[in-house]
Design a protein around this motif. Structure first.
Motif, short mmCIF file in Angstrom:
data_model
loop_
_atom_site.label_atom_id
_atom_site.label_comp_id
_atom_site.label_asym_id
_atom_site.label_seq_id
_atom_site.Cartn_x
_atom_site.Cartn_y
_atom_site.Cartn_z
N SER A 88 11.36 80.71 74.82
CA SER A 88 10.92 81.00 73.46
C SER A 88 10.65 82.49 73.24
N ALA A 89 10.40 83.24 74.31
CA ALA A 89 10.18 84.67 74.15
C ALA A 89 11.45 85.39 73.71
N THR A 90 12.59 84.90 74.18
CA THR A 90 13.86 85.51 73.80
C THR A 90 14.63 84.66 72.78
N GLY A 91 14.15 83.44 72.52
CA GLY A 91 14.84 82.54 71.60
C GLY A 91 16.07 81.89 72.22
N SER A 92 16.15 81.88 73.52
CA SER A 92 17.33 81.34 74.22
C SER A 92 17.36 79.81 74.11
N ILE A 93 18.52 79.27 73.67
CA ILE A 93 18.70 77.83 73.54
C ILE A 93 20.01 77.40 74.19
N ASP A 94 20.09 76.11 74.49
CA ASP A 94 21.30 75.51 75.04
C ASP A 94 21.58 74.24 74.24
#
Length: 152
Positions: A88-94
């Protein structure tokens, strides 16, 4: 001495100016993703929506990863998928595989829908530029961004 103080003040003002008002700050609270969204870019006459919910029965996290449920209406069909919020700090999703209904529509609608699904599946990062604006990035160009407006 006065020159030194003036130099420090000028430097502070310049640093404050570097964060331009047009550059959005990112909100990283994943709870703000939850809700109903409407696609506003790419602009289209086809109604496209995204509903985001937490896909875990506990509503919590497993090892810091949220499992999100994405559902919605595309140009013709409805869809469902899950997305892991990796960081969530970088907004990374898969985003996982997308399941859809199999209705046919006009060639324009079907092409728009396929492009939407391709970008949604390829999304690797989210960004909330405000509590009401969600961006899903699937690449580095501006055409690789899906922009949504929050409905509720």
């Amino acid at each position: 001495m006065k020159t030194g103080i003036l130099a420090v003040l000028i430097t502070m003002v310049c640093l404050a100016c570097e964060q331009a008002p047009n550059s959005p700050s990112t909100i990283t609270d994943p709870q703000l993703l939850v809700g109903d969204w409407r696609l506003i870019k790419p602009v289209s006459s086809f109604k496209t929506t995204l509903s985001v919910g937490i896909d875990q029965p506990s509503g919590g996290t497993i090892s810091g990863i949220y499992s999100l449920k994405f559902t919605g209406d595309a140009a013709v069909n409805t869809y469902v998928t899950t997305a892991l919020l990796v960081n969530s700090a970088t907004g990374s999703i898969d985003v996982k595989a997308i399941s859809t209904t199999k209705m046919a529509g006009s060639p324009d609608a079907m092409l728009f829908e396929q492009n939407y699904y391709t970008k949604l599946k390829a999304a690797t990062r989210y960004e909330l530029t405000s509590p009401n604006t969600l961006r899903l990035y699937s690449g580095s160009s501006t055409s690789d961004v899906l922009i949504f407006e929050k409905l509720n």
